[in-house]
Motif scaffolding. Structure first.
Motif, mmCIF file in Angstrom:
data_model
loop_
_atom_site.group_PDB
_atom_site.id
_atom_site.type_symbol
_atom_site.label_atom_id
_atom_site.label_comp_id
_atom_site.label_asym_id
_atom_site.label_seq_id
_atom_site.Cartn_x
_atom_site.Cartn_y
_atom_site.Cartn_z
ATOM 1 N N LEU A 162 0.833 -1.204 0.000
ATOM 2 C CA LEU A 162 0.000 0.000 0.000
ATOM 3 C C LEU A 162 0.867 1.253 0.000
ATOM 4 O O LEU A 162 0.623 2.199 -0.765
ATOM 5 C CB LEU A 162 -0.915 -0.018 1.225
ATOM 6 N N PHE A 163 1.888 1.264 0.851
ATOM 7 C CA PHE A 163 2.756 2.427 0.975
ATOM 8 C C PHE A 163 3.459 2.723 -0.345
ATOM 9 O O PHE A 163 3.435 3.861 -0.844
ATOM 10 C CB PHE A 163 3.789 2.167 2.080
ATOM 11 N N PRO A 188 -6.674 13.955 0.169
ATOM 12 C CA PRO A 188 -7.555 12.867 -0.269
ATOM 13 C C PRO A 188 -6.900 11.494 -0.269
ATOM 14 O O PRO A 188 -7.575 10.484 -0.052
ATOM 15 C CB PRO A 188 -7.959 13.286 -1.685
ATOM 16 N N VAL A 189 -5.587 11.409 -0.522
ATOM 17 C CA VAL A 189 -4.945 10.100 -0.598
ATOM 18 C C VAL A 189 -4.933 9.426 0.769
ATOM 19 O O VAL A 189 -5.321 8.257 0.911
ATOM 20 C CB VAL A 189 -3.517 10.225 -1.159
ATOM 21 N N TRP A 190 -4.501 10.150 1.795
ATOM 22 C CA TRP A 190 -4.496 9.558 3.138
ATOM 23 C C TRP A 190 -5.919 9.264 3.610
ATOM 24 O O TRP A 190 -6.179 8.212 4.208
ATOM 25 C CB TRP A 190 -3.782 10.465 4.125
ATOM 26 N N GLN A 191 -6.841 10.151 3.330
ATOM 27 C CA GLN A 191 -8.225 9.923 3.737
ATOM 28 C C GLN A 191 -8.785 8.648 3.100
ATOM 29 O O GLN A 191 -9.549 7.897 3.720
ATOM 30 C CB GLN A 191 -9.094 11.120 3.366
ATOM 31 N N ALA A 192 -8.385 8.379 1.860
ATOM 32 C CA ALA A 192 -8.904 7.213 1.156
ATOM 33 C C ALA A 192 -8.304 5.908 1.664
ATOM 34 O O ALA A 192 -8.964 4.857 1.611
ATOM 35 C CB ALA A 192 -8.639 7.355 -0.345
ATOM 36 N N HIS A 193 -7.070 5.954 2.163
ATOM 37 C CA HIS A 193 -6.360 4.713 2.476
ATOM 38 C C HIS A 193 -5.977 4.571 3.946
ATOM 39 O O HIS A 193 -5.387 3.550 4.317
ATOM 40 C CB HIS A 193 -5.095 4.616 1.624
ATOM 41 N N ARG A 194 -6.288 5.552 4.781
ATOM 42 C CA ARG A 194 -5.780 5.520 6.150
ATOM 43 C C ARG A 194 -6.326 4.347 6.947
ATOM 44 O O ARG A 194 -5.599 3.751 7.758
ATOM 45 C CB ARG A 194 -6.099 6.834 6.867
#
Length: 244
Positions: A27-28, A79-85
């Protein structure tokens, strides 16, 4: 060798749930590298801890503490962190083991990479390189006199034992400019990084240091202010790690 401009560096060690390290690394490496750098950070390296299958270690750099606050706010509010956190956090037991560091001198930072970062999913063979991070814990600050002694005496001894010194850093005590992400405080550390072509060369380096008369001569001065035994992190770069 020219150093990257990263006057602030985080050394982050994550304890993960059993069997989840490759889930987080996938994921990272796929989702988090470029968005962090677009926000103003430098993702220096991502690693598997060779000695702990549930530990993920990584480094990121910043152009100063004010810029750190801006970059972290941009990424973690974006948005990227919000989507995958949720998926990322589900792999973790602890993500608060973070040392805030700065290069120990003007030329002590990480070198500019000689090769570009691999693209996501690049099928090319990954070299079996290893990185050794050595953490010294002090009962006093690692001051300019210590750094001068290290620079004058240590690199040649490490090289004699087969190690390529990459960077050496010490504690950054500026207030944490992004309190949502804790960092370790109240400690004095000196951390240096060396690179090896493979794991056998790294282990041979550690053995040769133990047997080295030159290293034995340096240790009384180097260890004079140690608060406890050094920590060694044997690190295997991930497929997309810039530092390798």
């Amino acid at each position: 060798m020219k150093a990257l401009r990263c006057p602030v560096v985080e050394l982050r060690q994550y304890t993960l749930r059993p069997g989840q390290r490759d889930v987080l690394i996938d994921l990272f490496d796929r989702e988090f590298v470029e968005p962090q750098e677009d926000a103003g950070m430098t993702v220096l390296g991502q690693f598997r801890d060779v000695d702990d299958p549930d530990r993920f270690v990584w480094l990121r750099g910043f152009d100063g503490m004010p810029r750190r606050a801006q970059a972290l706010e941009s990424f973690y509010g974006g948005p990227v962190w919000q989507a995958h956190r949720d998926r990322a956090n589900a792999t973790m037991i602890d993500s608060d083991d973070v040392l805030l560091l700065r290069p120990a001198s003007a030329h002590a930072g990480f070198p500019v990479p000689t090769a570009p970062r691999r693209a996501p999913g690049d099928p090319a063979d990954v070299p079996p390189s290893r990185v050794l991070a050595t953490i010294w814990y002090g009962d006093r600050p690692f001051d300019a006199a210590f750094v001068e002694f290290f620079e004058r005496r240590v690199p040649s001894v490490l090289a004699e034992a087969g190690g390529e010194l990459l960077a050496y850093l010490r504690s950054e005590h500026a207030p944490n400019t992004f309190p949502a992400l804790p960092v370790r405080t109240g400690e004095e550390v000196f951390v240096f990084f060396a690179r090896f072509t493979d794991e056998d060369r790294l282990d041979d380096h550690l053995r040769r240091l133990q047997e080295s008369g030159s290293w034995g001569e340096l240790l009384p001065t180097l260890s004079r202010g140690w608060a406890r035994a050094p920590q060694h992190l044997r690190l295997a770069p991930t497929e997309r790690s810039l530092l390798r």
